[in-house]
Design a protein around this motif. Structure first.
Motif, mmCIF file in Angstrom:
data_model
loop_
_atom_site.group_PDB
_atom_site.id
_atom_site.type_symbol
_atom_site.label_atom_id
_atom_site.label_comp_id
_atom_site.label_asym_id
_atom_site.label_seq_id
_atom_site.Cartn_x
_atom_site.Cartn_y
_atom_site.Cartn_z
ATOM 1 N N GLY A 107 0.653 66.126 -64.527
ATOM 2 C CA GLY A 107 -0.588 65.404 -64.215
ATOM 3 C C GLY A 107 -0.880 65.388 -62.733
ATOM 4 N N ALA A 108 0.170 65.197 -61.912
ATOM 5 C CA ALA A 108 -0.023 65.197 -60.455
ATOM 6 C C ALA A 108 -0.484 66.564 -59.972
ATOM 7 C CB ALA A 108 1.272 64.791 -59.757
ATOM 8 N N LEU A 109 0.065 67.638 -60.552
ATOM 9 C CA LEU A 109 -0.380 68.981 -60.170
ATOM 10 C C LEU A 109 -1.860 69.170 -60.494
ATOM 11 C CD1 LEU A 109 2.615 71.241 -61.298
ATOM 12 C CD2 LEU A 109 1.923 70.718 -58.961
ATOM 13 N N HIS A 110 -2.278 68.692 -61.652
ATOM 14 C CA HIS A 110 -3.705 68.806 -62.002
ATOM 15 C C HIS A 110 -4.569 67.982 -61.047
ATOM 16 C CE1 HIS A 110 -3.851 71.298 -65.573
ATOM 17 N NE2 HIS A 110 -2.866 70.623 -66.134
ATOM 18 N N MET A 111 -4.103 66.783 -60.658
ATOM 19 C CA MET A 111 -4.874 65.964 -59.718
ATOM 20 C C MET A 111 -5.066 66.700 -58.397
ATOM 21 S SD MET A 111 -3.816 61.912 -60.046
ATOM 22 C CE MET A 111 -2.325 62.129 -59.079
ATOM 23 N N ARG A 112 -3.966 67.253 -57.887
ATOM 24 C CA ARG A 112 -4.064 67.936 -56.597
ATOM 25 C C ARG A 112 -4.886 69.208 -56.715
ATOM 26 N NH1 ARG A 112 -0.085 67.792 -51.603
ATOM 27 N NH2 ARG A 112 -1.296 65.909 -51.441
ATOM 28 N N ALA A 113 -4.751 69.932 -57.815
ATOM 29 C CA ALA A 113 -5.546 71.149 -57.999
ATOM 30 C C ALA A 113 -7.034 70.815 -58.034
ATOM 31 C CB ALA A 113 -5.126 71.859 -59.286
ATOM 32 N N LEU A 134 11.262 68.801 -60.838
ATOM 33 C CA LEU A 134 11.391 68.859 -59.375
ATOM 34 C C LEU A 134 10.668 70.076 -58.812
ATOM 35 C CD1 LEU A 134 12.565 67.571 -56.855
ATOM 36 C CD2 LEU A 134 14.643 68.919 -57.202
ATOM 37 N N VAL A 135 10.758 71.207 -59.495
ATOM 38 C CA VAL A 135 10.041 72.406 -59.043
ATOM 39 C C VAL A 135 8.533 72.124 -58.999
ATOM 40 C CG1 VAL A 135 9.423 74.777 -59.655
ATOM 41 C CG2 VAL A 135 11.810 74.023 -59.812
ATOM 42 N N ALA A 136 8.021 71.429 -60.023
ATOM 43 C CA ALA A 136 6.596 71.072 -60.043
ATOM 44 C C ALA A 136 6.255 70.116 -58.910
ATOM 45 C CB ALA A 136 6.233 70.448 -61.390
ATOM 46 N N THR A 137 7.146 69.172 -58.660
ATOM 47 C CA THR A 137 6.924 68.213 -57.575
ATOM 48 C C THR A 137 6.813 68.909 -56.232
ATOM 49 O OG1 THR A 137 8.052 66.426 -58.737
ATOM 50 C CG2 THR A 137 7.941 66.262 -56.344
ATOM 51 N N ILE A 138 7.709 69.863 -55.988
ATOM 52 C CA ILE A 138 7.687 70.563 -54.707
ATOM 53 C C ILE A 138 6.449 71.451 -54.596
ATOM 54 C CG2 ILE A 138 8.970 72.083 -53.168
ATOM 55 C CD1 ILE A 138 10.126 69.176 -53.790
ATOM 56 N N ALA A 139 5.976 71.988 -55.710
ATOM 57 C CA ALA A 139 4.722 72.746 -55.680
ATOM 58 C C ALA A 139 3.569 71.851 -55.234
ATOM 59 C CB ALA A 139 4.440 73.342 -57.058
ATOM 60 N N GLN A 198 -1.743 76.339 -59.707
ATOM 61 C CA GLN A 198 -1.961 76.835 -61.066
ATOM 62 C C GLN A 198 -0.738 77.582 -61.584
ATOM 63 O OE1 GLN A 198 -5.614 78.892 -60.153
ATOM 64 N NE2 GLN A 198 -6.894 77.219 -60.941
ATOM 65 N N ALA A 199 -0.037 78.315 -60.707
ATOM 66 C CA ALA A 199 1.187 79.007 -61.110
ATOM 67 C C ALA A 199 2.282 78.003 -61.458
ATOM 68 C CB ALA A 199 1.654 79.934 -59.995
ATOM 69 N N ALA A 200 2.337 76.890 -60.731
ATOM 70 C CA ALA A 200 3.371 75.885 -60.989
ATOM 71 C C ALA A 200 3.160 75.174 -62.316
ATOM 72 C CB ALA A 200 3.383 74.871 -59.855
ATOM 73 N N LEU A 201 1.938 75.203 -62.836
ATOM 74 C CA LEU A 201 1.654 74.547 -64.104
ATOM 75 C C LEU A 201 2.167 75.348 -65.302
ATOM 76 C CD1 LEU A 201 -1.962 73.338 -63.318
ATOM 77 C CD2 LEU A 201 -0.056 71.845 -63.961
ATOM 78 N N TYR A 248 7.052 58.090 -61.490
ATOM 79 C CA TYR A 248 7.112 58.703 -60.162
ATOM 80 C C TYR A 248 7.937 59.984 -60.202
ATOM 81 C CZ TYR A 248 7.319 59.106 -55.135
ATOM 82 O OH TYR A 248 7.186 59.568 -53.861
ATOM 83 N N SER A 249 7.254 61.099 -59.993
ATOM 84 C CA SER A 249 7.941 62.391 -59.886
ATOM 85 C C SER A 249 7.492 63.053 -58.587
ATOM 86 C CB SER A 249 7.610 63.282 -61.084
ATOM 87 O OG SER A 249 8.149 62.759 -62.274
ATOM 88 N N GLY A 250 7.891 62.466 -57.482
ATOM 89 C CA GLY A 250 7.494 62.993 -56.182
ATOM 90 C C GLY A 250 6.207 62.416 -55.654
ATOM 91 N N THR A 251 5.325 62.004 -56.574
ATOM 92 C CA THR A 251 4.105 61.299 -56.191
ATOM 93 C C THR A 251 3.727 60.392 -57.342
ATOM 94 O OG1 THR A 251 1.878 61.557 -55.267
ATOM 95 C CG2 THR A 251 2.453 62.982 -57.110
ATOM 96 N N ALA A 252 3.049 59.317 -57.040
ATOM 97 C CA ALA A 252 2.680 58.371 -58.096
ATOM 98 C C ALA A 252 1.674 59.007 -59.039
ATOM 99 C CB ALA A 252 2.101 57.105 -57.477
#
Length: 391
Positions: free
Chosen positions: A238-244, A193-198, A219-222, A277-281
């Protein structure tokens, strides 16, 4: 948000051409000099309020349609915003009232999420304030393990409420909700959830066009999940990497940063099916959408169109993600001079998720540009542009 003078100039030109007016004719109607109008359309002169009102009167439109401050369209959504604000203001001071079980609230949060991913913002805006208030009571009353679960539901409900605020231009409200999501995610003690909110927090940096700290935040959230193992962890990382990758591409820094994040996201997408699904597909198909997005952000229209043409968007993807794919494709086609194909892509995006498309700034920009590219803009384009308030 007020559009830049270049965008305002483009909108003046598009609105003028849609009404079959020459520059000289519009200048005469607005009682301004032709040279001033030319400079305004070129983006080389700032637009004063007096001239803005004169031009908008001559075009027969509201001044906000030219400045984008804000070109708001969803009446039901805007009517719901005060109630959402009241719920946010009183997040830690909930009113007395009935509170359903966490299982029942879980089902309600899932229903709100379904409305969000299918871009049904009017229904979501009307339903979410009461849910936010009830979750405030649930979190206030919960203890022990139930408090962590209530905090997770609180954060996910705010995720859906934030979509309404952000998509419809209430960026101050969106920023406040992001901070409440971060607060409740910390209470939940869920790394996913913390990663999702990031991931969601990046909206704040998009709105302020301050992307460098946004990339640092991603990058910090990863770091807390260096080796994701569960499907939920893999999807979140994976979603964090996509958005980054998108943020790095938009920054136009070293393309290696964007490419490396895409490489990591692609590797993780190979480990899970689409639909985690963890906040985004996230999954292989979501990756294909982001391949196009990153290419567009890098200004590589050829790469974007080639990536899109080698793949068919599955109907199983969330509506907002599918419509976003066609918006990005339309932008790339526009750069390559494929105006008919660009209009067709925009029409497909509208068919899939009309509320998402109607509030999308890049859709308005693309429509305004398309009008200028046609000697005689087709009726379908003009009708679309009027509907989206691009002219």
């Amino acid at each position: 948000m007020i559009a830049s003078k270049n965008l305002i100039g483009q909108r003046i030109a598009a609105a003028r051409m849609a009404r079959h007016l020459s520059q000289a004719a519009l200048a005469e109607r607005a009682h301004i000099s032709l040279s001033l109008l030319r400079k305004l359309e070129q983006g080389s002169r700032n637009l004063t309020d007096d001239v803005l009102f004169a031009i908008s009167d001559a075009l027969g439109i509201e001044p906000e349609r030219l400045t984008l401050a804000e070109a708001k369209t969803g009446t039901r959504v805007h009517a719901a915003i005060p109630r959402i604000r009241h719920a946010v203001d009183a997040y830690d001071l909930p009113e007395d009232g009935p509170t359903r079980s966490l299982d029942e609230l879980h089902n309600m949060v899932e229903s709100a999420t379904d409305l969000r991913v299918t871009s049904q913002y009017s229904r979501l805006g009307e339903a979410i304030p009461e849910l936010l208030g009830e979750l405030s009571r649930a979190l206030d009353n919960a203890r022990g393990a139930e408090r962590a679960r209530a905090a997770e539901l609180f954060a996910l409900a705010y995720r859906s409420a934030d979509a309404v605020a952000y998509k419809f231009g209430y960026h101050d409200l969106s920023g406040r909700m992001v901070e409440l999501m971060r607060w409740s995610a910390a209470i939940s003690e869920s790394p996913v959830l913390v990663a999702t909110i990031a991931y969601v927090r990046t909206e704040t940096f998009f709105a302020s066009r301050n992307l460098a700290p946004g990339l640092r935040a991603l990058q910090a959230a990863l770091r807390p999940i260096p080796s994701p193992r569960t499907p939920e962890e893999i999807a979140a990382v994976g979603a964090l990497h996509m958005r980054a990758a998108v943020v790095a591409a938009r920054l136009l820094e070293d393309t290696e940063v964007a490419d490396e994040h895409m490489r990591q996201a692609r590797r993780l997408a190979g480990r899970v099916p689409e639909g985690i699904y963890s906040g985004t597909a996230f999954g292989p198909d979501s990756m294909r959408v982001h391949e196009v997005s990153v290419a567009v952000e890098l200004g590589d229209g050829v790469r974007a169109v080639e990536a899109a043409e080698s793949w068919e968007v599955p109907a199983s993807l969330p509506a907002e993600r599918r419509s976003h794919f066609y918006i990005e494709l339309a932008r790339a086609q526009l750069w390559l001079g494929q105006r008919d194909a660009s209009l067709q892509s925009l029409q497909e995006a509208r068919r899939i998720a009309p509320q998402h498309v109607r509030e999308h700034r890049q859709v308005r920009d693309a429509l305004a540009t398309l009008i200028r590219l046609y000697t005689s803009p087709p009726h379908a384009l003009l009708s679309y542009a009027e509907w989206a308030k691009a002219i």
